[in-house]
Design an enzyme around this catalytic site. Sequence first.
Site, PDB file in Angstrom:
ATOM      1  CG  ASP A   1      -3.619   8.242   8.743  1.00 36.28           C
ATOM      2  OD1 ASP A   1      -3.382   6.940   8.907  1.00 36.28           O
ATOM      3  OD2 ASP A   1      -3.854   8.780   7.574  1.00 36.28           O
TER       4      ASP A   1
ATOM      5  CD  GLU B   1      -2.908  -1.009   2.589  1.00 42.92           C
ATOM      6  OE1 GLU B   1      -3.514  -1.972   2.833  1.00 42.92           O
ATOM      7  OE2 GLU B   1      -2.454  -0.143   3.302  1.00 42.92           O
TER       8      GLU B   1
END
Lengths: 409, 266
Positions: free
Chosen positions: B60, B49
């Site tokens: 995040d 990824e």
Amino acid sequence: MKLKKGISLIDQHDQNGFWGNKFGGSFIPETLKKPIEDLTNEFKKLRKDKKFIKKRNFYFKNYIGTPTSFVKLNNLSNHLGGAQIWAKVVSEANGGAHKIYNATVHALICKAMGKKYIVGDTGAGYAGKMLSMAAKKFGLKCKIFMGAKDIKRQKPNCDAMKKNGAEIVPVYSGSQTLVDAVSECMRYWVSNCDNTHMCVGSTVGPNIFVKICGWSTAQISRELKVQLKSKFKKIPNKIKLINCVGGGSSAYGFWSEFIDYDKKQIELIGVEAGGPKKSKLHAAPLSRGAKLGILHGAAAYCCQNNEGQINETESISAGLDYPSVSPIHCFLKDTKRARYTYATDEDALNAYQLVTKLENINPSLEPSHAFAEAIKIAPKLSKDTIIIVNSCGDAKKDRDILRERLGKK
Amino acid sequence: MASLINQAFKKAKSENRPALLTYTVAGDNTKKKSLEILKSISNYADICELGFPHNTPIADGGQIQTSAYRAINNGIKINDVFSVAKDFKKSKKTKPIILMGYYNMIFQYNENKFIEKCKNVKVDGLIVVDLPYPENKKFSNKCKRKGINFIQLVSPTTSPNRLKKIIKDSHDMIYYISMLSTTGGKLKVVPKKILERYSKIKNQNKSKNVVIGFGITEKTIKSLKKADGLVVGSAICKEISNSIKKRQNPVTNVTNIVKRLKKKIT
């Protein structure tokens, strides 16, 4: 794109949460889908619940202290010549700003949902201070996320939050202002949404938060409507409602009852933060033509670069220092119902000085932006024009900035 | 023909182990270095990824934020991200690569142009953190038409009814978020519980590859090896930060971590 009449603006979105097919929505991580759905259902239920409305009205009256006064600023009007200038002194509300409406409603919803923890973001510190007050009042544990830069420049409000027993979580990422505080608050909610309620401090964020906040601050215009009728016997023919716009919660609250009126009768003017005169940075996405973007779960005009990175903003007023704006203000802009402009830091400071010299009110730097526009346009307008400024915050919190910039107080 | 993503899972299955998925941010800490890292770790990872960094990442945690800010400060642009992906695929033709990021970046680039570009540089899949189901239906269909896997996320808060619909509309891979957390949080749910929920997802449609992510480190990876695939992101980003701090080569250090991770599930 068209506004509907007879329906509250907060309810004029489609099933995906978009106003005018374009603004708002809920751009959120999967984890928040369920808590947001739960909150949406709860709010839908509560706003129809007579007992809940009764409770809200009780606290609005006895805790917030509504209605706030509506006064004519005779000296300022005479000094400028032209239009009459009035103020809706919302800063009289408990805590010193309009943020108490949203905070109180969120605390009540949090209680109704059986959650014990409440978290929120803050820029100027008012949203945080009010949430900490409401949390204390209703026995909730409270955490406030605030940019490190804002903690420094809005110390009086931070002191108040601590006194109310809230924990202030300083945010050091990015520009260390409101935008980062909102991000960090959302991250916290992603991790703790099972037992924690999140309050977004303005009419921004995923659709439901725009609605709850707008529903709460709408109290301001309900009062004003009654006050206008009692002072003038009817709604006057030439009114200009001027309000500062950061996220846009006080402006929406100030205008909501008047959106259905013809704009020739009631003009709505939003004043954004133009930033320092010589700086390229600002926090004025509506009036300085920012592109549509997605920030904090909503599509709205947003200060950003070509790539979609969010721009840093700059304003003397922490409460307006936000790169995006409420989707409902984007909708009001594109339907041309409201007009948006900006005032610079210097304009706001000058307005603050003039207003406080002539009148017995003490508007914070946020509404000083609105006063700057009023001062600018009043001399050119006829005597029967009624300018009303929402003086939505008190300048106590700006003590340090005012001392530094104006060398007094 | 089966997608490269599907093939990668098949291969791992044939070796009786979960697929190892890595996450790094394009441009961290430079464009060149991030490509080197990607090429090197892909010798051990099954699927890579690659994050396109955004400066307001609402889901995040600290480690990935730091990586993203570092990449942006070093001047990475979205076209650089594509060029990293393109260069990677030139030398690693059969290694699947998934781009991951936030919707505003795609929106500003233009949805159609973005997908077209992904196709041109041979990106295999896309994860868009803040474009949930059902709002992502149109976008995910567009991806499908261009042969790109749109990867749906599901979390512990996803209701059974919603889960059913998401699985039905998913492509080859589904990403299960292990717990209520941002990326890089400490695993606060016991692995047994995570695997129980994982099975509920997996049992609805055995042909879908379900991976688990969030909170996976060298310490925790072994306990979840029953899954089709496991994603490690923050632990890798953290190693890049540490390497820079210690003035060591991130390529070597990160490769070593990925090597060790692989060993733990083999």
